[in-house]
Write a protein that holds these residues in place. Structure first.
Motif, mmCIF file in Angstrom:
data_model
loop_
_atom_site.group_PDB
_atom_site.id
_atom_site.type_symbol
_atom_site.label_atom_id
_atom_site.label_comp_id
_atom_site.label_asym_id
_atom_site.label_seq_id
_atom_site.Cartn_x
_atom_site.Cartn_y
_atom_site.Cartn_z
ATOM 1 N N ASN A 176 -6.149 -6.753 -1.540
ATOM 2 C CA ASN A 176 -6.158 -5.831 -1.207
ATOM 3 C C ASN A 176 -7.294 -4.785 -2.082
ATOM 4 O OD1 ASN A 176 -4.243 -5.099 1.145
ATOM 5 N ND2 ASN A 176 -3.390 -6.660 -0.543
ATOM 6 N N THR A 225 0.334 4.122 -6.112
ATOM 7 C CA THR A 225 0.640 2.824 -5.743
ATOM 8 C C THR A 225 1.261 1.847 -6.679
ATOM 9 O OG1 THR A 225 -1.405 1.814 -6.394
ATOM 10 C CG2 THR A 225 -1.389 3.022 -4.259
ATOM 11 N N SER A 257 -8.898 -2.280 -2.134
ATOM 12 C CA SER A 257 -8.901 -0.989 -1.986
ATOM 13 C C SER A 257 -7.877 -0.331 -2.884
ATOM 14 C CB SER A 257 -8.740 -0.472 -0.814
ATOM 15 O OG SER A 257 -7.680 -0.712 -0.352
ATOM 16 N N LEU A 258 -7.004 -1.178 -3.550
ATOM 17 C CA LEU A 258 -6.044 -0.565 -4.392
ATOM 18 C C LEU A 258 -6.777 -0.117 -5.749
ATOM 19 C CD1 LEU A 258 -3.348 -3.211 -3.948
ATOM 20 C CD2 LEU A 258 -3.415 -0.655 -3.041
ATOM 21 N N THR A 281 0.698 -1.285 0.135
ATOM 22 C CA THR A 281 0.033 0.110 0.055
ATOM 23 C C THR A 281 0.966 1.400 0.014
ATOM 24 O OG1 THR A 281 -0.053 -0.126 2.356
ATOM 25 C CG2 THR A 281 -1.831 -1.336 1.071
ATOM 26 N N SER A 282 2.238 0.948 -0.007
ATOM 27 C CA SER A 282 3.123 2.366 -0.218
ATOM 28 C C SER A 282 2.723 3.303 -1.443
ATOM 29 C CB SER A 282 4.567 1.934 -0.019
ATOM 30 O OG SER A 282 4.923 1.265 -1.336
ATOM 31 N N GLN A 283 3.034 4.455 -1.224
ATOM 32 C CA GLN A 283 2.741 5.388 -2.515
ATOM 33 C C GLN A 283 4.064 6.125 -2.758
ATOM 34 O OE1 GLN A 283 -0.954 6.859 -0.319
ATOM 35 N NE2 GLN A 283 -1.531 6.910 -2.661
ATOM 36 N N LYS A 285 -7.886 3.464 -5.213
ATOM 37 C CA LYS A 285 -6.684 4.529 -4.732
ATOM 38 C C LYS A 285 -6.315 5.609 -5.801
ATOM 39 C CE LYS A 285 -5.117 3.357 -0.594
ATOM 40 N NZ LYS A 285 -4.742 4.380 0.542
#
Length: 663
Positions: free
Chosen positions: A100, A78, A102-103, A70-72, A106
């Motif tokens: 995941n 992402t 939710s990606l 989940t790092s940006q 994002k």
């Protein structure tokens, strides 16, 4: 993601990432903290591995360091954004998204989801996978209000992405208004509007077949689809929308205009014809200002549309001609108020139009034109410093004062870039048109009582003195040179066409002017030249004298010197005519000489008429200038402006009638 304590990835790790060499990568990584290794742009190891398609290393990083999923980076991308742009969604990436979800939603700093980036880059396979996982994302808007579907229409490439997005099961979210079935776009831009911008009937048909509900949406600024197609003059789009979604013609936009009103703002007779074919009752379409289609066409200066409307069935059109809006303005009022000379000319010449109707300000169209001309003149005479101050004040207030009548109306807060000066030529031409057709007659006594010459201000007087002094000195210099170098006679007595000088220092040339005619011409030339020289010198002396005496006498000195300078110029021109006559006196070119003399005589009369104004009292001069200026503007409009527009339209109409009859 904060990069303050991060370390830059070493080149050796880059090589292992490119080659997807998992074993040496693991050994090298033992010396570092994987979560803190980034590129200069903030990409993590997982970002880099996905961009290179290194599936083994990406799988290893996701298992060993879950925080990287989940790092940006510095742009808030992402790893899925990177994969979508690169067009590389590996099995590892797909499994990570499965865990995941939710990606999928994002967004980065631009407001783009991974689906946005995949559409922009044209990666169809990635688009298919993403939209199957999360169909609703196809309608998510980025920071500029563009959804993936909008971008697909805007790019309009033959890559099949538009068809994929149109065939999704999701529907665009809309805001309901008071329980009605019609909705408005929540925050973004309509894909239908993007297709209209492209002027693509093919895309419109695709959208109509797959998602017809999109045609029912309204943009806050652009209105519905028919509003927008009408405003940009998209004829095929208007025809298609009237055929498929005829009901949208009965909807108003944020400004309270129907699509037919926007069609009248655009100079397209063909689009208006399409509306009148289906809705042959134009008097029923009134915007929130109470304006019909003739009001709108006249206000925007669409002379062709005004002319077309006036030629329609009188039963339908007559109610529009003198109808008043909420401010009591008829179409002729609006044409004059905005300086639309072509529309005003067409309207005022129609006998059905009543030019004596007054609006809520108790003004006739001629009164409005007269007021607007004063506003235009006042703006024209302002200095640049004053105009800059007005622009600054206009920018801070966001509103305009009364002098704004000639400017384009704005529905939102205006800024300095929206500040526009009145159309001086349009205002004066429109006033001249109404002056000839509708102006109230004034007696000679009224003209004299209302017109009085005013003395100029001190600064204006000083400027006039300087300008007149320059002209006086120039005239003195030219006439002095003319006295030294006298004109020459082209002799016909010698075979070599020898030119004889009239200088007194050359006595053998005096025989060339033994005739009384030649001597009289030379005497006249010398008399006028000397007269012009002395008159200009006296005027220059008077102007210089004003700098040494009481300033109260300066206006009189300027007026008197103007007469003398004007007279010297007039005499200098007349002397030139004598010089030309002398030069042609010995010539055999009879036709050429006649042409020169005729042209000279015509200009002589013109100069005489112009100079007479210098001799008349200021009040009479102002009256003459006021009357003559209307002739000047009217003639220039009729011969140039109106002629250039009317003649091509007439020729096009004749050509179209011939082609239709032959066909």
């Amino acid at each position: 993601m904060s990069h303050e304590t991060n370390e830059i990835i070493e080149p050796l790790l880059y090589e292992y990432l490119k080659q997807d060499s998992i074993v040496p990568f693991q050994r090298c990584l033992e010396k570092y903290s994987a979560e803190k290794l980034v590129t200069p742009s903030g990409n993590s190891l997982l970002h880099v591995a996905v961009s290179y398609g290194s599936d083994k290393i990406a799988n290893y990083l996701a298992k060993e360091f879950p925080s990287l999923i989940t790092s940006q980076n510095s742009q808030e991308d992402t790893f899925l954004h990177v994969a979508a742009r690169e067009g590389r969604v590996s099995p590892t990436a797909k499994s990570l998204v499965q865990l995941n979800p939710s990606l999928m939603k994002k967004t980065n700093k631009k407001g783009n989801t991974p689906l946005h980036d995949a559409v922009i880059m044209g990666h169809k396979e990635v688009v298919v996978w993403l939209v199957n996982k999360e169909p609703d994302v196809a309608y998510y808007n980025n920071n500029t209000g563009q959804s993936p579907l909008y971008l697909a229409v805007e790019n309009s490439k033959e890559n099949g992405i538009l068809d994929v997005l149109l065939n999704t099961e999701a529907s665009m979210p809309i805001k309901r208004e008071d329980g009605e079935s019609l909705g408005t776009l929540p925050d973004g831009k309509s894909p239908v509007h993007a297709a209209i911008v492209q002027r693509s009937i093919v895309i419109l048909k695709k959208i109509e077949s797959a998602k017809p509900e999109l045609f029912r949406l309204q943009d806050k600024e652009l209105g519905n689809s028919l509003h927008y197609a009408s405003s940009i003059g998209f004829l095929e789009g208007v025809q298609f929308l009237l055929q498929k979604f005829c009901g949208s013609a009965n909807e108003v936009n944020q400004e309270g205009n129907y699509p037919i009103h926007l069609a009248c703002k655009n100079d397209s007779v063909d689009i208006l014809k399409e509306f009148l074919k289906i809705f042959p009752y134009p008097k029923e379409f009134l915007n929130k200002k109470g304006q019909n289609i003739l009001h709108v066409a006249a206000e925007n200066g669409q002379g062709n549309l005004v002319r077309y409307i006036l030629k329609r069935d009188p039963k339908l059109i007559d109610p529009l001609l003198n109808e008043m809006d909420v401010d009591g303005n008829t179409p002729l009022h609006l044409a004059t108020q905005h300086g639309r000379s072509t529309a005003a000319f067409v309207l005022v010449r129609d006998n059905r139009v009543d030019p004596s109707i007054v609006n809520t300000e108790d003004l006739t169209p001629y009164d409005v034109a007269h007021r607007q001309s004063k506003i235009a003149v006042a703006q024209y005479e302002k200095t640049e410093e004053k105009l800059a101050e007005e622009r600054k004040e206009f920018d801070s207030n966001g509103t305009e004062d009364k002098a704004v009548d000639l400017r384009k109306p704005e529905t939102k807060k205006a800024s300095s870039k929206d500040y526009k000066l009145p159309d001086y030529y349009g205002a004066m031409t429109t006033l001249s048109i109404l002056y000839f057709h509708t102006h109230p007659k004034k007696s000679l006594q009224q003209r004299f009582s209302s017109t009085q010459g005013k003395p100029p201000r001190k600064e204006e007087t000083k400027s006039r003195i300087e300008n007149l002094l320059v002209v006086a000195v120039l005239v003195a210099g030219v006439t002095f040179a003319g006295a030294i170098q006298l004109p020459q006679l082209k002799s016909t007595n010698s075979s070599n066409e020898h030119h004889h000088d009239f200088n007194s220092t050359v006595p053998h040339n005096t025989t060339a002017f033994d005739s009384p005619t030649g001597s009289s011409l030379l005497d006249g030339y010398l008399c006028l030249d000397v007269w012009a020289l002395n008159t200009s010198v006296v005027a220059a002396i008077i102007l210089l004298w004003t700098n040494l005496n009481d300033v109260k006498f300066a206006p009189f000195a300027v007026w008197f010197s103007s007469l003398m300078v004007g007279g010297s110029i007039y005499m200098m021109c007349l002397a030139f005519f004598f010089a030309v006559s002398i030069a042609l006196g010995g010539s055999n070119y009879g036709v050429f000489a006649i042409i020169i003399i005729v042209v000279g005589v015509l200009f002589f009369f013109a100069q005489t008429l112009l100079y007479l104004q210098w001799l008349l009292p200021p009040s009479i001069t102002l009256i003459l200038e006021g009357v003559l200026s209307h002739y000047v503007y009217y003639c220039s409009f009729f011969l140039l402006f109106y002629g250039w527009r009317w003649l091509p339209d007439k020729l096009y109409e004749i050509k179209r009638k011939r082609s239709s009859s032959s066909g």
